[in-house]
Scaffold this motif. Structure first.
Motif, PDB file in Angstrom:
ATOM      1  N   UNK A 194      82.603  39.556  18.789  1.00 50.41           N
ATOM      2  CA  UNK A 194      81.247  38.967  18.830  1.00 50.41           C
ATOM      3  C   UNK A 194      81.295  37.444  18.677  1.00 50.41           C
ATOM      4  N   UNK A 195      82.059  36.980  17.695  1.00 46.55           N
ATOM      5  CA  UNK A 195      82.081  35.537  17.420  1.00 46.55           C
ATOM      6  C   UNK A 195      83.358  34.874  17.939  1.00 46.55           C
ATOM      7  N   UNK A 196      83.862  35.406  19.021  1.00 48.53           N
ATOM      8  CA  UNK A 196      85.136  34.933  19.555  1.00 48.53           C
ATOM      9  C   UNK A 196      85.187  33.409  19.751  1.00 48.53           C
ATOM     10  N   UNK A 197      86.218  32.786  19.177  1.00 50.56           N
ATOM     11  CA  UNK A 197      86.432  31.343  19.380  1.00 50.56           C
ATOM     12  C   UNK A 197      86.764  31.066  20.847  1.00 50.56           C
ATOM     13  N   UNK A 198      87.511  31.989  21.450  1.00 52.87           N
ATOM     14  CA  UNK A 198      87.902  31.775  22.851  1.00 52.87           C
ATOM     15  C   UNK A 198      86.658  31.717  23.738  1.00 52.87           C
ATOM     16  N   UNK A 199      85.727  32.633  23.476  1.00 55.45           N
ATOM     17  CA  UNK A 199      84.492  32.639  24.284  1.00 55.45           C
ATOM     18  C   UNK A 199      83.673  31.370  24.024  1.00 55.45           C
ATOM     19  N   UNK A 200      83.620  30.960  22.765  1.00 61.08           N
ATOM     20  CA  UNK A 200      82.867  29.739  22.450  1.00 61.08           C
ATOM     21  C   UNK A 200      83.474  28.547  23.187  1.00 61.08           C
ATOM     22  N   UNK A 201      84.797  28.479  23.157  1.00 63.76           N
ATOM     23  CA  UNK A 201      85.470  27.388  23.865  1.00 63.76           C
ATOM     24  C   UNK A 201      85.126  27.453  25.356  1.00 63.76           C
ATOM     25  N   UNK A 202      85.206  28.668  25.912  1.00 65.93           N
ATOM     26  CA  UNK A 202      84.924  28.841  27.352  1.00 65.93           C
ATOM     27  C   UNK A 202      83.482  28.447  27.672  1.00 65.93           C
ATOM     28  N   UNK A 203      82.556  28.778  26.783  1.00 66.04           N
ATOM     29  CA  UNK A 203      81.152  28.416  27.024  1.00 66.04           C
ATOM     30  C   UNK A 203      80.967  26.908  27.131  1.00 66.04           C
ATOM     31  N   UNK A 204      81.790  26.167  26.407  1.00 68.07           N
ATOM     32  CA  UNK A 204      81.690  24.704  26.467  1.00 68.07           C
ATOM     33  C   UNK A 204      82.060  24.145  27.843  1.00 68.07           C
ATOM     34  N   UNK A 205      82.825  24.907  28.606  1.00 66.30           N
ATOM     35  CA  UNK A 205      83.293  24.392  29.894  1.00 66.30           C
ATOM     36  C   UNK A 205      82.153  24.214  30.889  1.00 66.30           C
ATOM     37  N   UNK A 206      81.088  25.003  30.716  1.00 61.16           N
ATOM     38  CA  UNK A 206      79.967  24.936  31.656  1.00 61.16           C
ATOM     39  C   UNK A 206      79.393  23.516  31.727  1.00 61.16           C
ATOM     40  N   UNK A 207      79.469  22.792  30.614  1.00 63.80           N
ATOM     41  CA  UNK A 207      78.917  21.433  30.592  1.00 63.80           C
ATOM     42  C   UNK A 207      79.896  20.410  31.182  1.00 63.80           C
ATOM     43  N   UNK A 208      81.114  20.843  31.489  1.00 66.94           N
ATOM     44  CA  UNK A 208      82.138  19.885  31.921  1.00 66.94           C
ATOM     45  C   UNK A 208      82.471  19.981  33.408  1.00 66.94           C
ATOM     46  N   UNK A 209      81.772  20.879  34.105  1.00 68.30           N
ATOM     47  CA  UNK A 209      82.121  21.077  35.519  1.00 68.30           C
ATOM     48  C   UNK A 209      81.096  20.381  36.422  1.00 68.30           C
ATOM     49  N   UNK A 210      81.538  19.979  37.616  1.00 69.87           N
ATOM     50  CA  UNK A 210      80.586  19.362  38.552  1.00 69.87           C
ATOM     51  C   UNK A 210      79.591  20.387  39.099  1.00 69.87           C
ATOM     52  N   UNK A 211      78.540  19.864  39.734  1.00 72.54           N
ATOM     53  CA  UNK A 211      77.434  20.720  40.182  1.00 72.54           C
ATOM     54  C   UNK A 211      77.820  21.787  41.200  1.00 72.54           C
ATOM     55  N   UNK A 212      78.809  21.491  42.035  1.00 66.34           N
ATOM     56  CA  UNK A 212      79.124  22.453  43.094  1.00 66.34           C
ATOM     57  C   UNK A 212      80.018  23.598  42.607  1.00 66.34           C
ATOM     58  N   UNK A 213      80.345  23.587  41.297  1.00 63.28           N
ATOM     59  CA  UNK A 213      81.208  24.642  40.760  1.00 63.28           C
ATOM     60  C   UNK A 213      80.376  25.599  39.912  1.00 63.28           C
ATOM     61  N   UNK A 214      80.624  26.891  40.107  1.00 61.73           N
ATOM     62  CA  UNK A 214      79.931  27.887  39.282  1.00 61.73           C
ATOM     63  C   UNK A 214      80.949  28.738  38.535  1.00 61.73           C
ATOM     64  N   UNK A 215      80.745  28.847  37.219  1.00 67.66           N
ATOM     65  CA  UNK A 215      81.627  29.712  36.418  1.00 67.66           C
ATOM     66  C   UNK A 215      81.006  31.105  36.343  1.00 67.66           C
ATOM     67  N   UNK A 216      81.738  32.101  36.786  1.00 68.72           N
ATOM     68  CA  UNK A 216      81.258  33.488  36.673  1.00 68.72           C
ATOM     69  C   UNK A 216      82.028  34.172  35.548  1.00 68.72           C
ATOM     70  N   UNK A 217      81.370  34.374  34.423  1.00 64.63           N
ATOM     71  CA  UNK A 217      82.025  35.066  33.308  1.00 64.63           C
ATOM     72  C   UNK A 217      82.095  36.553  33.643  1.00 64.63           C
ATOM     73  N   UNK A 218      83.292  37.081  33.686  1.00 62.11           N
ATOM     74  CA  UNK A 218      83.473  38.470  34.103  1.00 62.11           C
ATOM     75  C   UNK A 218      83.644  39.355  32.862  1.00 62.11           C
ATOM     76  N   UNK A 219      82.766  40.340  32.773  1.00 59.76           N
ATOM     77  CA  UNK A 219      82.735  41.203  31.587  1.00 59.76           C
ATOM     78  C   UNK A 219      83.899  42.202  31.597  1.00 59.76           C
ATOM     79  N   UNK A 220      84.665  42.232  30.526  1.00 63.17           N
ATOM     80  CA  UNK A 220      85.809  43.158  30.448  1.00 63.17           C
ATOM     81  C   UNK A 220      85.526  44.320  29.498  1.00 63.17           C
ATOM     82  N   UNK A 221      84.353  44.291  28.871  1.00 60.48           N
ATOM     83  CA  UNK A 221      84.104  45.226  27.772  1.00 60.48           C
ATOM     84  C   UNK A 221      83.908  46.676  28.220  1.00 60.48           C
ATOM     85  N   UNK A 222      83.558  46.882  29.490  1.00 61.02           N
ATOM     86  CA  UNK A 222      83.271  48.245  29.952  1.00 61.02           C
ATOM     87  C   UNK A 222      84.440  48.887  30.696  1.00 61.02           C
ATOM     88  N   UNK A 223      85.581  48.217  30.706  1.00 62.37           N
ATOM     89  CA  UNK A 223      86.706  48.730  31.514  1.00 62.37           C
ATOM     90  C   UNK A 223      87.553  49.727  30.722  1.00 62.37           C
TER      91      UNK A 223
END
Ligand code: FNR
Length: 205
Positions: free
Chosen positions: A34-63
């Motif tokens: 729930x409080x994963x540091x890795x996910x928090x770090x990854x969430x920060x990347x959204x603010x660092x990418x240019x406009x033409x790039x989209x980050x698609x977070x892929x859910x692994x929890x249901x596999x």
């Protein structure tokens, strides 16, 4: 149309007008916590990418754990099918992962295995990729980072080599809202993202 979709539509429309292709990067986080540091770090990347790039977070929890019978019998779980199609749509993949017992957490390894099969339909094949390993400790999840690289060789994921991203002492780098709290780390991640985008461009030429 939800806010995310409106944003995406506006983005696609804007990019189309200026002739820029939207680049989709699949982000796979190697922790379900729930409080994963890795996910928090990854969430920060959204603010660092240019406009033409989209980050698609892929859910692994249901596999469910990979079982070759599913594919041999032609009855893969729906979660496998949608995971594989989400990956297929991505131009590149970014792994943001902690280390479990000096290796890749099972949830991420399982996702890697699912994407690699059925035999001959390796979804990872030829995709540019990059790794950010994250740890509260000093060794910065080096073991996970490099075990992941070993699988990448066989999967033919083409990895960004430099800069390597080992993020140690992660607890000290995030504020109470999960935002990176220092300029040095932000600058490093910006340079990492810039190098990755350049690498994706090179691989896709
Ligand atoms: C860990 N942790 C850990 N950390 C590390 O740097 N090297 C390691 O080999 C391990 N091994 C390990 C095994 C298992 C089973 C667990 C649960 C944890 C600690 C780990 O880095 C810590 O729990 C992180 O907070 C996990 O990442 P997330 O969930 O915060 O993203």
């Amino acid at each position: 149309m939800g806010i995310a979709n409106i944003t995406r539509y506006t983005l696609l429309y804007t990019n189309k007008r200026i002739g820029m292709h939207t680049l989709y990067i699949g982000v796979l986080v190697g922790s379900l916590r729930r409080d994963s540091y890795s996910r928090k770090l990854a969430n920060n990347l959204a603010a660092l990418i240019p406009e033409h790039v989209q980050l698609n977070f892929i859910d692994l929890s249901e596999l469910p754990m990979y079982n070759q019978d599913f594919d041999d019998d032609g009855t893969p779980p729906n979660s496998y099918t949608s995971f594989r199609s989400s990956l297929k749509r991505c131009d590149a993949v970014l792994f943001v992962t902690p280390e479990y017992n000096r290796s890749v957490p099972a949830v991420l390894k399982n996702a890697i295995d699912i994407g690699s099969r059925p035999y001959g339909k390796n979804i990872w094949d030829g995709k540019p990729g990059a790794i950010i390993s994250v740890s509260p400790g000093h060794l910065s999840a080096f073991g996970a980072n490099h075990h992941l690289r070993q699988s990448m060789v066989f999967l033919n994921i083409l990895p960004l080599q430099q800069p390597e991203a080992y993020i140690g002492n992660i607890k000290k780098l995030l504020d109470e809202n999960g935002k990176i709290n220092n300029e040095e780390t932000i600058l490093f991640l910006k340079s990492f993202v810039a190098a990755f985008l350049k690498w994706i461009e090179q691989v896709r030429k």
